[in-house]
Write an enzyme that holds these catalytic residues in place. Structure first.
Site, PDB file in Angstrom:
ATOM      1  N   ASP A  31       0.856  -1.188   0.000  1.00  0.00           N
ATOM      2  CA  ASP A  31       0.000   0.000   0.000  1.00  0.00           C
ATOM      3  C   ASP A  31       0.893   1.240   0.000  1.00  0.00           C
ATOM      4  OD1 ASP A  31      -3.258   0.149   1.038  1.00  0.00           O
ATOM      5  OD2 ASP A  31      -2.119   2.018   0.836  1.00  0.00           O
ATOM      6  N   THR A  35      -4.937   6.523   0.336  1.00  0.00           N
ATOM      7  CA  THR A  35      -6.291   6.631   0.911  1.00  0.00           C
ATOM      8  C   THR A  35      -6.502   5.611   2.028  1.00  0.00           C
ATOM      9  OG1 THR A  35      -7.286   5.075  -0.679  1.00  0.00           O
ATOM     10  CG2 THR A  35      -7.267   7.399  -1.312  1.00  0.00           C
ATOM     11  N   VAL A  57       2.156   0.949  -6.473  1.00  0.00           N
ATOM     12  CA  VAL A  57       2.146  -0.142  -7.467  1.00  0.00           C
ATOM     13  C   VAL A  57       2.087   0.372  -8.911  1.00  0.00           C
ATOM     14  CG1 VAL A  57       1.181  -1.829  -5.851  1.00  0.00           C
ATOM     15  CG2 VAL A  57      -0.359  -0.553  -7.369  1.00  0.00           C
ATOM     16  N   LEU A  61       7.203  -3.822  -9.134  1.00  0.00           N
ATOM     17  CA  LEU A  61       7.405  -4.272  -7.756  1.00  0.00           C
ATOM     18  C   LEU A  61       8.322  -5.492  -7.767  1.00  0.00           C
ATOM     19  CD1 LEU A  61       5.801  -3.246  -5.230  1.00  0.00           C
ATOM     20  CD2 LEU A  61       4.235  -5.152  -5.604  1.00  0.00           C
ATOM     21  N   SER A  75      -6.546   1.199  -5.246  1.00  0.00           N
ATOM     22  CA  SER A  75      -7.137   2.268  -6.069  1.00  0.00           C
ATOM     23  C   SER A  75      -7.964   3.140  -5.142  1.00  0.00           C
ATOM     24  CB  SER A  75      -8.081   1.700  -7.138  1.00  0.00           C
ATOM     25  OG  SER A  75      -8.813   2.756  -7.753  1.00  0.00           O
ATOM     26  N   ALA A 114     -10.049  -6.281  -8.353  1.00  0.00           N
ATOM     27  CA  ALA A 114     -11.230  -5.677  -7.708  1.00  0.00           C
ATOM     28  C   ALA A 114     -11.770  -4.615  -8.661  1.00  0.00           C
ATOM     29  CB  ALA A 114     -10.843  -5.060  -6.370  1.00  0.00           C
ATOM     30  N   TYR A 145     -12.081   7.044 -12.942  1.00  0.00           N
ATOM     31  CA  TYR A 145     -12.303   5.794 -12.196  1.00  0.00           C
ATOM     32  C   TYR A 145     -12.960   4.752 -13.104  1.00  0.00           C
ATOM     33  CZ  TYR A 145     -13.884   2.847  -8.268  1.00  0.00           C
ATOM     34  OH  TYR A 145     -14.115   1.813  -7.393  1.00  0.00           O
ATOM     35  N   TYR A 159      -4.397 -10.475 -20.855  1.00  0.00           N
ATOM     36  CA  TYR A 159      -3.345 -11.359 -20.320  1.00  0.00           C
ATOM     37  C   TYR A 159      -3.855 -12.801 -20.235  1.00  0.00           C
ATOM     38  CZ  TYR A 159       0.382  -8.057 -19.151  1.00  0.00           C
ATOM     39  OH  TYR A 159       1.418  -7.157 -19.225  1.00  0.00           O
TER      40      TYR A 159
END
Ligand code: NAD
Ligand code: UDP
Length: 311
Positions: A31, A35, A57, A61, A75, A114, A145, A159
């Site tokens: 994280d 937020t 991210v 990573l 997000s 998500a 968004y 993918y």
């Protein structure tokens, strides 16, 4: 099981991390705390199987060792928060998703995204089944968004198709419960905090717009079940119990016993007029449906926020 979970300091990520830790998984929580809440991490760090990696991210990573699952929750999620973070919101869903998909390929891990009911935009079909393609304003304020998540879904499916990567996608409908951020401006937390403080409940527009509210434990159970079935396409998870926002305000007043008044404020641009999940697919695929009625979920959430307000 060794799991990488992005957005671990957030509302949903911390709930799922806790569930997996209780099942005996090792969880690497990532994280950037943009937020998320420190108190969510404190709760997770109490488990020996939890490791925290503070990282953004949107950049690649490096993670040592094997990974079985990569669960991408990072997000900004509430409209006031993502409207304040337009570019980071697009990037975490675009670049962030790409880096995590690449990491999943390298590790041979299953990838979970998500996603959101916002991919349906201001829906012209009601309730919304997964087969509905949506009604999104691609250049409106919420597009950062909505289009970010639509791109993340498209990339995840690409993918899967191009590399045979094992993927899961959930379209999450408005979820509420314990460990929500009281300050992030969502309707359930706003109304409860306002009611507990005796402040006016702020209804945007005339309050006739609808949302369907799912208690967090039900959502987490649905996600957990989806990880175990072989289905790469998006699945709606939410509670079909639909409320007008004005009726939700009255219900929160009733359940808190608050004397607060209700005031009306301007409706944000492109605010969807109606939203309710069609959960036929989740019922069939996962034998899942929500168990916590909205009144009961709100009572649990109110009890949690009473503690938060008292401290
Ligand atoms: P949240 O804001 O509580 O959690 C999101 C977490 O992601 C935060 O801890 C934040 O610090 C972290 N984050 C953001 N950008 C990051 C980055 N670039 N790098 C690393 N970490 C980053 O929100 P939430 O309600 O827990 O939502 C989690 C996910 O579920 C989001 O992807 C959201 O779009 C999705 N979702 C939530 C709901 C809901 O009702 N809560 C509905 C639909 C979809
Ligand atoms: N809303 C409201 N008062 C508030 C916060 C939100 O009337 O204090 C309304 C908002 O305009 C929307 C609904 O409640 O119609 C749900 O808002 P939220 O931000 O929780 O989630 P959304 O579904 O819009 O992403």
């Amino acid at each position: 099981m060794r799991v990488l979970l992005t957005g671990a300091a957030g509302f949903l990520g911390s709930h799922l991390a806790e569930r997996l830790l209780k099942e005996g998984c090792e969880v690497i929580g990532v994280d950037n705390l943009s937020t998320g809440q420190r108190r969510n991490l404190d709760r997770l760090l109490a488990h020996p199987g939890f490791h925290f990696l503070q990282a953004d991210v949107t950049r690649p990573l490096q993670v040592e060792g094997p990974l079985d699952w990569i669960l991408h929750f990072a997000s900004p999620a509430s409209p006031p928060r993502y409207l304040k973070l337009p570019i980071p919101t697009l990037l975490v869903n675009a670049e962030g998703t790409r880096h995590l998909l690449d990491l999943a390929l390298r590790k041979g891990a299953r990838f979970f995204l998500a996603s959101t009911s916002e991919v349906y935009g201001d829906p012209l079909v009601h309730p919304q089944p997964e087969t509905y393609w949506g009604n999104v304003n691609p250049v409106g304020p919420r597009s950062i968004y909505d289009e970010g998540k639509r791109y993340a879904e498209a990339l995840t499916m690409a993918y899967h198709r191009a590399h045979g990567l094992s993927v899961r996608i959930v379209r999450i409908f408005n979820t509420y419960g314990t460990f929500m951020d009281p300050e992030d401006g969502r309707v359930v937390s706003n109304f409860i905090i306002q009611a507990l403080r005796g402040a006016p409940l702020t209804v945007y527009g005339d309050g006739s717009q609808t949302r369907s509210f799912c208690y967090v434990d039900d959502l987490i159970e649905g996600i957990r079940r989806l990880m175990e079935v072989d289905y790469p396409y998006p699945v709606n998870l939410g509670n079909p119990e639909e409320y007008r926002v004005l009726d939700l305000a009255h219900l929160v007043k009733e359940l808190t016993g608050s004397p607060s008044s209700i005031v009306f404020r301007p409706l944000p641009e492109d605010d969807p007029k109606q939203r309710r999940p069609d959960i036929t697919l989740a019922r069939r695929l996962l034998s899942w449906e929500p168990r916590v009625p909205v009144r009961e979920g709100l009572e649990r959430t109110i009890a949690y926020f009473r503690e938060v307000v008292a401290h």
